[in-house]
Design a protein around this motif. Structure first.
Motif, PDB file in Angstrom:
ATOM      1  N   ALA A  55       0.742  -1.256  -0.132  1.00  0.00           N
ATOM      2  CA  ALA A  55      -0.075   0.205  -0.048  1.00  0.00           C
ATOM      3  C   ALA A  55       0.816   1.354  -0.201  1.00  0.00           C
ATOM      4  O   ALA A  55       0.246   2.396  -0.508  1.00  0.00           O
ATOM      5  N   ASN A  56       2.060   1.060   0.124  1.00  0.00           N
ATOM      6  CA  ASN A  56       3.242   1.978   0.233  1.00  0.00           C
ATOM      7  C   ASN A  56       3.752   2.302  -1.077  1.00  0.00           C
ATOM      8  O   ASN A  56       4.606   1.637  -1.358  1.00  0.00           O
ATOM      9  N   ALA A  57       3.065   3.028  -1.839  1.00  0.00           N
ATOM     10  CA  ALA A  57       3.573   2.994  -3.364  1.00  0.00           C
ATOM     11  C   ALA A  57       4.753   4.175  -3.394  1.00  0.00           C
ATOM     12  O   ALA A  57       4.874   4.725  -4.523  1.00  0.00           O
ATOM     13  N   GLN A  58       5.235   4.672  -2.341  1.00  0.00           N
ATOM     14  CA  GLN A  58       6.320   5.652  -2.298  1.00  0.00           C
ATOM     15  C   GLN A  58       7.529   5.139  -3.413  1.00  0.00           C
ATOM     16  O   GLN A  58       7.734   4.044  -3.515  1.00  0.00           O
ATOM     17  N   CYS A  59       8.225   5.977  -3.948  1.00  0.00           N
ATOM     18  CA  CYS A  59       9.055   5.832  -4.955  1.00  0.00           C
ATOM     19  C   CYS A  59      10.152   4.834  -4.262  1.00  0.00           C
ATOM     20  O   CYS A  59      10.696   3.994  -4.840  1.00  0.00           O
ATOM     21  N   ARG A 103       9.080   1.178  -3.801  1.00  0.00           N
ATOM     22  CA  ARG A 103       9.137   0.585  -5.360  1.00  0.00           C
ATOM     23  C   ARG A 103      10.578   0.193  -5.848  1.00  0.00           C
ATOM     24  O   ARG A 103      10.878  -0.573  -6.515  1.00  0.00           O
ATOM     25  N   ARG A 104      11.330   1.502  -5.621  1.00  0.00           N
ATOM     26  CA  ARG A 104      12.744   1.282  -6.034  1.00  0.00           C
ATOM     27  C   ARG A 104      13.382  -0.032  -5.428  1.00  0.00           C
ATOM     28  O   ARG A 104      13.959  -0.924  -5.920  1.00  0.00           O
ATOM     29  N   HIS A 110      -3.352   6.760   2.735  1.00  0.00           N
ATOM     30  CA  HIS A 110      -2.594   5.298   2.680  1.00  0.00           C
ATOM     31  C   HIS A 110      -3.683   4.385   3.440  1.00  0.00           C
ATOM     32  O   HIS A 110      -3.863   3.250   3.027  1.00  0.00           O
ATOM     33  N   ARG A 125      -6.626   3.032   1.378  1.00  0.00           N
ATOM     34  CA  ARG A 125      -6.283   2.206   0.392  1.00  0.00           C
ATOM     35  C   ARG A 125      -6.704   0.837   0.401  1.00  0.00           C
ATOM     36  O   ARG A 125      -7.354   0.239  -0.419  1.00  0.00           O
ATOM     37  N   THR A 126      -6.386   0.397   1.661  1.00  0.00           N
ATOM     38  CA  THR A 126      -6.541  -1.127   1.596  1.00  0.00           C
ATOM     39  C   THR A 126      -8.085  -1.465   2.115  1.00  0.00           C
ATOM     40  O   THR A 126      -8.565  -2.413   1.354  1.00  0.00           O
ATOM     41  N   CYS A 137       8.543  13.683  -5.162  1.00  0.00           N
ATOM     42  CA  CYS A 137       8.969  12.150  -5.157  1.00  0.00           C
ATOM     43  C   CYS A 137       8.499  11.399  -6.519  1.00  0.00           C
ATOM     44  O   CYS A 137       8.756  10.270  -6.440  1.00  0.00           O
ATOM     45  N   ARG A 149       8.434   9.873  -9.713  1.00  0.00           N
ATOM     46  CA  ARG A 149       9.671   9.328 -10.529  1.00  0.00           C
ATOM     47  C   ARG A 149       8.899   9.196 -11.822  1.00  0.00           C
ATOM     48  O   ARG A 149       7.772   8.744 -11.970  1.00  0.00           O
ATOM     49  N   SER A 161      15.046   5.003 -11.871  1.00  0.00           N
ATOM     50  CA  SER A 161      14.947   5.274 -10.479  1.00  0.00           C
ATOM     51  C   SER A 161      16.296   6.051 -10.062  1.00  0.00           C
ATOM     52  O   SER A 161      16.292   6.543  -8.807  1.00  0.00           O
ATOM     53  N   MET A 219       6.980  -2.304 -14.695  1.00  0.00           N
ATOM     54  CA  MET A 219       6.501  -2.035 -13.611  1.00  0.00           C
ATOM     55  C   MET A 219       5.006  -1.586 -13.571  1.00  0.00           C
ATOM     56  O   MET A 219       4.135  -1.341 -12.784  1.00  0.00           O
TER      57      MET A 219
END
Lengths: 134, 685
Positions: free
Chosen positions: A84-88, A91-92, B311, B314-315, B370, B372, B581, B673
């Motif tokens: 649920a944490n889609a922070q870059c 992801r990275r 956040h 979302r779940t 943030c 990307r 990235s 991705m």
């Protein structure tokens, strides 16, 4: 032969959801609700792909992944990270630790199935010529 | 008549006609002249001795003597009444004699009898004299301020002329002195860059001393006694070009006092300084900074809160949506048509909620830099297909028809599929929201002008007023529509859409006609490195504040790198993902002609440092436990160019490095991705 998928996610509701979907799409699915039992099931069943949640109590997805990579029978098993944490950064990092893909929650079930299909396909993706159309 | 001033005048004149003439010219509205006459020297002396006059008007030639003789006698008798001499003669010698003997003004008779010349002269003389007397009365025993008060009080008598110039000029020195004594700023005179020869009371107060006390160091005080070494050094190497500087004084309590010192050389040896207290300003500055910091913290907290809350939403959203879909698709058993309708409504509103949560999160990502961006060759048809599930039910539950008209021979675009999908979804959801029941939403994609593809989303809704159109891409702007309160959101969607388009080197625009409908359009560059690179350069030139906050220096130069994967790495796509990235929003990643290496095209005034940074990023990534070995690739600098003058050369080199072939129909490279849905469906609903 039906492909085996293992879901490791502490959220039972979501795991069940994904399981129903994947079964309907023709996969054999099992679920574990914490890291240790997930690792156990992984080494027993040798699944064709693992859906791995990143945020779990006690042992998070990255730790589970590291153990999988060390396990003799599980090192080559493709891992798809869920979070649920889609922070870059998440992801990275998921990519960096060898994840085949990263799926942000809440996911479209169609997306999960598409990713699993691709991950389970033994053929590597064909190279595509690059070009500039006009 | 109301006279604000009364003046007693003695007219000394032996000619009777002239006497009357003089008296008749002493006429001013606000002054009452009380007139006495004397016909001779002796009479005049007698009168002056017997009573007080404010002024004497003295004819030069009298039968028993001349004016200067009376003046001398009067002077000897300590009579200080001011004397205005008048004479038929305009002989300068006479004038000089009169002045020498003490008269304060001299007027030729022919002038004196013109209008109010005489009356004015007499009034002025009297006023000046009274001022002087008042000041002298105040004397040394009273303060400067009282002296100044005496001047002003007297002049205040005269509502007609206010402060007279003559009065000010005559008392200028006094006024300056008062100013220096009373001003809130310190005034210091420094001699030979060392000795403090004068300090006003304000300066003493700055040092924590009383007004009367001596400076530390007494009469021989030097700058070292009253200010910090730094400030003293300033005066030692006095720079006449520098009119002011900030420094510190040493107060009596030892506490340094922040001051602003204005300096100006006076003569050859002295520097005159005005010293202003900065304590209050510094304190306010500090308070303001603290307040700012607190606000920034609050803002940060609020943002984090919004982030966290979004956040957490979302779940549960995943769960609600997922199970509803399972029911709706009859995976667990049949549902009635009515039930299906309810499930669609649940799904539709859940998607709305999910969209709002995504918008909130995207806003915070844009804010924090943030975001990307992973731009690659993409098919627009695939992007449209990927959002299909999200819009089908939306259309059904809202009874709106959605048509897609995607030209089959569209060139590939160079874009981040996920982000363009978000933009498109946003525009479609908006269009559906504002469509009437049975309305039509049309998605059109067609080749646009000069190397771009244009996508239009058209609705036949109520349209947008000109006023609303202006602000529509701003954050938290909403088009008000009281009839559609159920369609409210946060007003973030379009502002995010325009951010996402900018990241994709595209544009977004809107055309609308009230009661006819609106068309939102966006454009994307085709997959042609020259087009993409030119767009990047244009955008950089137009944007002052880039997402990565690259400096102007950094942006003044273009650099190009060839990135070759380490031996054994076959999949160029993985290298691309890693590079994406590790690079900035404004760096472009292209596949090189060998389908293996990548070319980085971006702004960098120092390509060597760029390479170093990238190497570090790759090395660091390998330190994570369990990482798949993505060996650090090889970097080669292909060149660097000035962004302003040599961009054409840079783009030429870029295109040569990337073999261009026309592959409109070919598949794009698989995207790790962002999963891609079905291929090129045309009818969506």
């Amino acid at each position: 032969m039906r492909k085996k998928i293992l879901i490791i996610d502490d959220d039972r509701a979501i795991s069940q959801l994904a399981a129903i979907r994947l079964r309907a799409a023709g996969y054999e699915v099992d679920a574990a609700f914490d890291g240790p039992s997930g690792l156990e099931k992984a080494s027993e069943q040798r699944p064709d792909a693992i859906l791995l949640d990143i945020r779990m109590p006690d042992m998070d997805g990255f730790e589970v992944n590291a153990c999988l990579k060390e396990g003799a029978g599980t090192a080559t098993c493709p891992v798809v990270f869920l979070s649920a944490n889609a922070q870059c950064t998440a992801r990275r990092r998921a990519l960096e630790v060898g994840g085949m893909a990263f799926i942000a929650k809440p996911y479209e079930m169609a997306d999960v199935i598409a990713v699993i299909e691709r991950v389970c396909a033994s053929k590597p993706p064909a190279p595509v010529p690059h070009g500039a159309p006009r | 008549m109301n006279h604000s001033c009364q003046i007693a005048v003695l007219i000394v004149e032996d000619d009777e006609v002239h006497r009357e003439l003089i008296a008749s010219h002493l006429d001013r509205d606000e002054v009452r002249f009380e007139i006495a006459f004397a016909e001779s020297c002796s009479q005049a002396i007698e009168q002056l001795a017997s009573r007080t006059f404010d002024c004497v008007i003295l004819d030069h030639n009298l039968h028993d003597g001349t004016g200067d003789q009376i003046l001398r006698i009067a002077h000897d008798d300590l009579i200080t009444t001011p004397v205005v001499a008048i004479s038929t003669s305009i002989d300068p010698d006479v004038m000089i004699t009169e002045f020498k003997s003490g008269c304060v003004d001299f007027i030729a008779k022919r002038d004196a009898f013109r209008g109010r010349v005489l009356a004015n002269a007499v009034t002025q003389v009297v006023k000046n004299n009274r001022t002087r007397a008042a000041v002298e009365r105040a004397g040394a025993s009273v303060t400067m301020i009282e002296k100044a008060g005496a001047i002003l009080a007297f002049n205040g008598d005269d509502p007609d002329s206010g402060l007279s110039h003559q009065s000010i000029e005559k008392n200028l020195q006094l006024i300056y002195e008062v100013a220096v004594q009373t001003i809130q700023d310190g005034v210091v005179l420094i001699e030979r860059r060392s000795r403090v020869v004068y300090a006003n009371p304000a300066f003493k107060r700055l040092l924590g001393l009383s007004d009367e006390s001596d400076l530390p160091g007494g009469p021989l005080a030097t700058i070292d006694d009253v200010m910090t070494a730094g400030a003293a050094a300033h005066f030692r190497r006095f720079d006449p070009q520098q009119s002011q500087f900030e420094s510190w004084l040493c107060s009596a309590t030892g506490e340094p006092v922040p001051v602003l010192i204005g300096q100006t050389p006076v003569g050859e040896h002295c520097i005159l300084c005005a010293v202003s207290d900065l304590r209050a300003i510094k304190r306010q500055q500090r308070e303001l900074e603290e307040k700012n910091q607190r606000l920034a913290q609050l803002y940060e907290t609020a943002n984090r809160f919004v982030d966290d809350v979004s956040h957490e939403f979302r779940t549960p959203l995943t769960v609600i949506k997922g199970y509803t879909e399972i029911l709706e698709q009859e995976i667990t058993g049949p549902v009635t048509d009515e039930q299906r309708g309810f499930l669609w409504t649940i799904l539709d509103r859940t998607r709305d909620l999910a969209q709002m949560v995504d918008d909130l999160l995207d806003t915070s990502k844009v804010r924090s830099g943030c975001f990307r961006v992973d731009r690659r060759p993409q098919r627009l048809g695939d992007i449209v297909a990927s959002i299909r599930p999200s819009i089908v039910h939306k259309a059904l539950t809202n009874h709106v028809n959605i048509h897609a008209n995607i030209s089959e021979h569209l060139p590939l675009v160079f874009a981040d599929a996920e982000k363009i999908g978000r933009v498109l979804l946003n525009l479609i959801v908006n269009a559906v929201k504002f469509s009437p029941e049975g309305g039509d939403v049309v998605i059109r994609a067609k080749p646009g002008a000069s190397g771009e593809v244009q996508v239009d989303v058209t609705d036949n809704g109520p349209g947008i007023s000109k006023e609303n159109l202006r602000n529509i891409f701003r954050r938290f702007q909403q088009v008000g529509d009281p009839q559609r309160s159920s369609t409210k959101g946060f007003g973030l969607g379009l502002s995010i859409a325009s951010e996402l388009m900018a990241m994709n080197l595209g544009t977004i625009s809107v055309e609308s006609e009230q009661n006819r409908g609106s068309t939102f359009s966006f454009t994307l560059p085709v997959n042609d490195p020259a087009v993409v690179a030119r767009r990047l350069l244009t955008r950089a030139a137009l944007t002052q504040n880039l997402d990565d906050a690259q400096s102007a220096v950094e942006r003044s130069a273009i650099a190009m790198l060839l990135v070759t994967p380490a031996h054994g790495v076959k999949c160029s796509d993985q290298l691309r993902s890693h590079l994406a990235s590790h690079t900035k929003t404004m760096d472009l990643i292209f596949e090189a002609a060998d389908h293996r290496s990548m070319i980085l095209f971006g702004f960098s005034s120092n390509p060597e440092r760029w390479v170093e940074r990238l190497r570090d990023a790759f090395d660091e990534a390998d330190e994570h436990p369990g990482a798949v070995k993505m060996e650090t690739p090889g970097f080669q600098i292909l060149g660097s160019w000035s962004a302003s003058g040599e961009s054409t050369q840079a783009i030429d080199v870029l295109t040569k490095r990337i073999e261009s072939s026309n592959n409109v129909e070919s598949n794009p490279p698989p995207n790790e991705m962002s999963p891609v849905g079905g291929k090129g469906e045309r009818a969506l609903a």
